[in-house]
Design a protein around this motif. Structure first.
Motif, PDB file in Angstrom:
ATOM      1  N   UNK A 117      38.559  16.466  24.847  1.00 45.91           N
ATOM      2  CA  UNK A 117      37.959  17.748  24.470  1.00 45.91           C
ATOM      3  C   UNK A 117      36.949  18.202  25.527  1.00 45.91           C
ATOM      4  N   UNK A 118      37.009  19.462  25.976  1.00 49.32           N
ATOM      5  CA  UNK A 118      35.997  19.951  26.919  1.00 49.32           C
ATOM      6  C   UNK A 118      34.639  20.061  26.227  1.00 49.32           C
ATOM      7  N   UNK A 119      33.512  19.989  26.842  1.00 50.18           N
ATOM      8  CA  UNK A 119      33.458  19.655  28.256  1.00 50.18           C
ATOM      9  C   UNK A 119      33.157  18.171  28.431  1.00 50.18           C
ATOM     10  N   UNK A 120      32.355  17.643  27.505  1.00 47.40           N
ATOM     11  CA  UNK A 120      31.861  16.280  27.710  1.00 47.40           C
ATOM     12  C   UNK A 120      32.911  15.219  27.404  1.00 47.40           C
ATOM     13  N   UNK A 121      33.891  15.539  26.583  1.00 48.61           N
ATOM     14  CA  UNK A 121      34.882  14.546  26.181  1.00 48.61           C
ATOM     15  C   UNK A 121      34.537  13.935  24.835  1.00 48.61           C
ATOM     16  N   UNK A 122      35.545  13.399  24.182  1.00 44.68           N
ATOM     17  CA  UNK A 122      35.401  12.899  22.813  1.00 44.68           C
ATOM     18  C   UNK A 122      34.440  11.730  22.663  1.00 44.68           C
ATOM     19  N   UNK A 123      34.397  10.863  23.666  1.00 47.00           N
ATOM     20  CA  UNK A 123      33.524   9.688  23.532  1.00 47.00           C
ATOM     21  C   UNK A 123      32.063  10.113  23.476  1.00 47.00           C
ATOM     22  N   UNK A 124      31.656  10.943  24.436  1.00 46.32           N
ATOM     23  CA  UNK A 124      30.268  11.420  24.461  1.00 46.32           C
ATOM     24  C   UNK A 124      29.965  12.225  23.196  1.00 46.32           C
ATOM     25  N   UNK A 125      30.926  13.071  22.797  1.00 40.84           N
ATOM     26  CA  UNK A 125      30.723  13.902  21.606  1.00 40.84           C
ATOM     27  C   UNK A 125      30.513  13.028  20.364  1.00 40.84           C
ATOM     28  N   UNK A 126      31.350  12.001  20.215  1.00 39.60           N
ATOM     29  CA  UNK A 126      31.229  11.125  19.050  1.00 39.60           C
ATOM     30  C   UNK A 126      29.920  10.346  19.094  1.00 39.60           C
ATOM     31  N   UNK A 127      29.574   9.830  20.274  1.00 36.08           N
ATOM     32  CA  UNK A 127      28.313   9.091  20.400  1.00 36.08           C
ATOM     33  C   UNK A 127      27.121   9.982  20.069  1.00 36.08           C
ATOM     34  N   UNK A 128      27.196  11.246  20.475  1.00 39.69           N
ATOM     35  CA  UNK A 128      26.120  12.184  20.167  1.00 39.69           C
ATOM     36  C   UNK A 128      25.957  12.329  18.658  1.00 39.69           C
ATOM     37  N   UNK A 129      27.086  12.470  17.954  1.00 40.51           N
ATOM     38  CA  UNK A 129      27.031  12.597  16.491  1.00 40.51           C
ATOM     39  C   UNK A 129      26.446  11.338  15.859  1.00 40.51           C
ATOM     40  N   UNK A 130      26.862  10.192  16.380  1.00 43.34           N
ATOM     41  CA  UNK A 130      26.437   8.918  15.782  1.00 43.34           C
ATOM     42  C   UNK A 130      24.957   8.623  16.052  1.00 43.34           C
ATOM     43  N   UNK A 131      24.374   9.334  17.017  1.00 40.86           N
ATOM     44  CA  UNK A 131      22.948   9.147  17.289  1.00 40.86           C
ATOM     45  C   UNK A 131      22.080  10.066  16.427  1.00 40.86           C
ATOM     46  N   UNK A 132      22.696  11.066  15.821  1.00 43.83           N
ATOM     47  CA  UNK A 132      21.931  12.034  15.034  1.00 43.83           C
ATOM     48  C   UNK A 132      21.830  11.550  13.589  1.00 43.83           C
ATOM     49  N   UNK A 133      20.607  11.328  13.122  1.00 37.63           N
ATOM     50  CA  UNK A 133      20.412  10.772  11.782  1.00 37.63           C
ATOM     51  C   UNK A 133      21.141  11.542  10.692  1.00 37.63           C
ATOM     52  N   UNK A 134      21.119  12.871  10.799  1.00 39.05           N
ATOM     53  CA  UNK A 134      21.686  13.666   9.712  1.00 39.05           C
ATOM     54  C   UNK A 134      23.204  13.809   9.824  1.00 39.05           C
ATOM     55  N   UNK A 135      23.793  13.268  10.905  1.00 36.94           N
ATOM     56  CA  UNK A 135      25.239  13.405  11.116  1.00 36.94           C
ATOM     57  C   UNK A 135      25.964  12.069  11.210  1.00 36.94           C
ATOM     58  N   UNK A 136      25.222  10.986  11.411  1.00 36.84           N
ATOM     59  CA  UNK A 136      25.894   9.730  11.745  1.00 36.84           C
ATOM     60  C   UNK A 136      26.727   9.145  10.602  1.00 36.84           C
TER      61      UNK A 136
END
Length: 126
Positions: free
Chosen positions: A59-78
């Protein structure tokens, strides 16, 4: 009282996949949101707070791995289960590296899609 719609977000830059998955899931009573990029992903996910997220690897731009890691770092989204999907042969590694709950190899058939989604929802509620 009617059950509230379950909500799902699909991140994929392939419009065909988005439209097929949306059609199938809407038929099953899901409220489907789709995005063709993962930029500012928290801003996309927060207003919707879906029950599950389908994440494409490329997935543009950052890619799925970075996107998923970003979600998993967010308390309200993890807590939101992420299903990682990709045509990569090492999808299992990619999914675990990203911190996704599970994965779905492309190409997949619709039974696979439904099975994986209902699996994460059942494990999630326990």
């Amino acid at each position: 009282m009617e059950e509230p719609h379950k909500k799902i977000i699909i991140f994929d830059d392939d419009e065909d996949i988005l439209s097929i998955c949306s059609y199938i899931l809407e038929e099953k009573g899901w409220e489907v949101h789709t995005f063709t990029d993962c930029n500012n992903i928290a801003d996309k996910v927060l207003p919707i707070l879906p029950d599950v997220i389908l994440m494409d690897n490329w997935i543009p731009d950052a890619g799925g791995i970075v996107a998923t890691q970003t979600l998993k770092k967010a308390d309200e989204l993890k807590h939101i289960p992420v299903i990682y999907f990709s045509a990569n042969s090492d999808i299992q590694l990619l999914a675990s590296h990203a911190g996704a709950q599970t994965y779905l190899a492309k190409p997949f058939d619709l039974e696979d899609l439904e099975r994986v989604i209902s699996n994460v929802l059942t494990t999630d509620s326990n």
